[in-house]
Design a protein around this motif. Sequence first.
Motif, short mmCIF file in Angstrom:
data_model
loop_
_atom_site.label_atom_id
_atom_site.label_comp_id
_atom_site.label_asym_id
_atom_site.label_seq_id
_atom_site.Cartn_x
_atom_site.Cartn_y
_atom_site.Cartn_z
N GLU A 24 2.98 5.67 -3.52
CA GLU A 24 4.34 6.01 -3.95
C GLU A 24 4.62 5.51 -5.35
OE1 GLU A 24 6.83 4.36 -0.94
OE2 GLU A 24 6.66 6.12 0.39
N TYR A 25 4.15 4.32 -5.68
CA TYR A 25 4.36 3.77 -7.02
C TYR A 25 3.58 4.57 -8.05
CZ TYR A 25 5.21 0.16 -10.56
OH TYR A 25 5.60 -0.53 -11.67
N ALA A 26 2.35 4.96 -7.68
CA ALA A 26 1.54 5.76 -8.59
C ALA A 26 2.21 7.10 -8.87
CB ALA A 26 0.15 5.98 -8.00
N GLU A 27 2.77 7.71 -7.83
CA GLU A 27 3.46 8.99 -8.01
C GLU A 27 4.69 8.83 -8.89
OE1 GLU A 27 4.25 10.29 -4.07
OE2 GLU A 27 2.15 10.74 -3.61
N LEU A 28 5.40 7.71 -8.73
CA LEU A 28 6.59 7.45 -9.54
C LEU A 28 6.20 7.29 -11.02
CD1 LEU A 28 9.62 6.84 -9.81
CD2 LEU A 28 9.07 4.44 -9.29
N LEU A 29 5.14 6.53 -11.28
CA LEU A 29 4.69 6.33 -12.65
C LEU A 29 4.26 7.65 -13.28
CD1 LEU A 29 2.62 3.02 -12.30
CD2 LEU A 29 4.75 3.32 -13.57
N THR A 30 3.56 8.46 -12.48
CA THR A 30 3.10 9.76 -12.99
C THR A 30 4.28 10.66 -13.30
OG1 THR A 30 1.05 9.58 -11.71
CG2 THR A 30 1.69 11.78 -12.47
N ALA A 31 5.28 10.67 -12.43
CA ALA A 31 6.47 11.50 -12.65
C ALA A 31 7.22 11.05 -13.88
CB ALA A 31 7.38 11.44 -11.42
N ASN A 32 7.35 9.72 -14.07
CA ASN A 32 8.04 9.21 -15.24
C ASN A 32 7.29 9.56 -16.53
OD1 ASN A 32 10.02 8.09 -13.66
ND2 ASN A 32 9.13 6.04 -13.66
N ALA A 33 5.95 9.50 -16.45
CA ALA A 33 5.16 9.84 -17.62
C ALA A 33 5.32 11.31 -17.96
CB ALA A 33 3.70 9.52 -17.37
N ALA A 56 -4.74 -3.59 10.07
CA ALA A 56 -4.86 -2.18 9.71
C ALA A 56 -3.51 -1.61 9.32
CB ALA A 56 -5.45 -1.39 10.88
N GLU A 57 -2.47 -1.98 10.05
CA GLU A 57 -1.13 -1.50 9.74
C GLU A 57 -0.65 -2.02 8.38
OE1 GLU A 57 0.81 0.76 11.19
OE2 GLU A 57 -0.95 1.13 12.45
N ARG A 58 -0.96 -3.29 8.09
CA ARG A 58 -0.57 -3.84 6.79
C ARG A 58 -1.28 -3.11 5.65
NH1 ARG A 58 -0.37 -8.92 9.48
NH2 ARG A 58 -2.46 -9.51 8.84
N SER A 59 -2.56 -2.82 5.86
CA SER A 59 -3.30 -2.11 4.82
C SER A 59 -2.78 -0.69 4.65
CB SER A 59 -4.80 -2.09 5.16
OG SER A 59 -5.36 -3.38 5.03
N ARG A 60 -2.40 -0.06 5.76
CA ARG A 60 -1.84 1.29 5.65
C ARG A 60 -0.49 1.25 4.91
NH1 ARG A 60 -4.92 2.84 10.28
NH2 ARG A 60 -3.70 1.57 11.71
N ALA A 61 0.30 0.21 5.17
CA ALA A 61 1.57 0.07 4.46
C ALA A 61 1.32 -0.14 2.97
CB ALA A 61 2.37 -1.09 5.03
N ASN A 62 0.30 -0.93 2.62
CA ASN A 62 -0.06 -1.12 1.22
C ASN A 62 -0.52 0.18 0.58
OD1 ASN A 62 0.50 -3.85 1.39
ND2 ASN A 62 -1.62 -4.44 1.77
N THR A 63 -1.23 0.99 1.37
CA THR A 63 -1.69 2.29 0.87
C THR A 63 -0.51 3.16 0.48
OG1 THR A 63 -3.69 2.23 2.24
CG2 THR A 63 -2.96 4.40 1.47
#
Length: 263
Positions: A248-257, A236-243
């Motif tokens: 965070e990566y999605a937010e970064l891509l959106t900000a760059n766009a 569960a902790e690993r999946s939460r870390a993946n979440t």
Amino acid sequence: MTDTTDMPETPRVLSPRDEARVRFAMDAERVARQTLDLLPIDPDAPPGERLRRTLALKELMDQLVEHAVIAEREEGTTWAQLATAAGISKQAAHERWAGAVTAWASGGRTLFPPDSEYSTLKTARRLDQVHADRHPDHPKDAVSSGLDAVRFPGAVAAEAARRERAQGLHHRLALLRDRLTVLHDEQRLLTEGDARPEARAAVLTRLADAEQEVADLYDELTGAEPELADDHRARAERSRANTVSCREYAELLTANATTEAAR
């Protein structure tokens, strides 16, 4: 002494702890038989035959070790205690055997498939006789008498309900894992194809949502399968870390766009 012929025929499927115990006992018998088969000396055996059969026995022994770990885990033995017994570190023990424990849990924690003609209780009775033949001074029910189903028959209904709940959760996890595989493939293709950041961010967001669902299901499994709770919490902790990572990566891509669009 309990007479094995008077043991009840039901339940056909026992508690996960009993199932793991009988699986270990059944494999131990196979190891004993296969070891004794090595005793006869055949002077006409082809070169390498003795080694081939010994390596086959070693493979069976490795499986027996895995099943010993699973049976121990079902009885509440910690990874630290297993590590001490094996003379290795806790991390090494977990790395070596956690996969086998996970596969056992995902497979329903049963010795035989649900539609099998065999039953774990009948197998335990057969092993009773095998043991009694070699050790006539021991109890005739040396295997079956140690099972929860025999010692605490009143707990069978509650165990069946808990098992059914766990199986439902594992089924949902399997569907989620399939969904994650599809999403990861989609993300890889978008990345390799240099797709627009917005499209990649959308896939990452869906990945984050799926990983969160996986974490939630593993949290539920800690209650349905308390013997394996620490493994479920770790996943569960690993999946939460993946979440968190995907969001965070999605937010970064959106900000760059957004920045590129503003130029």
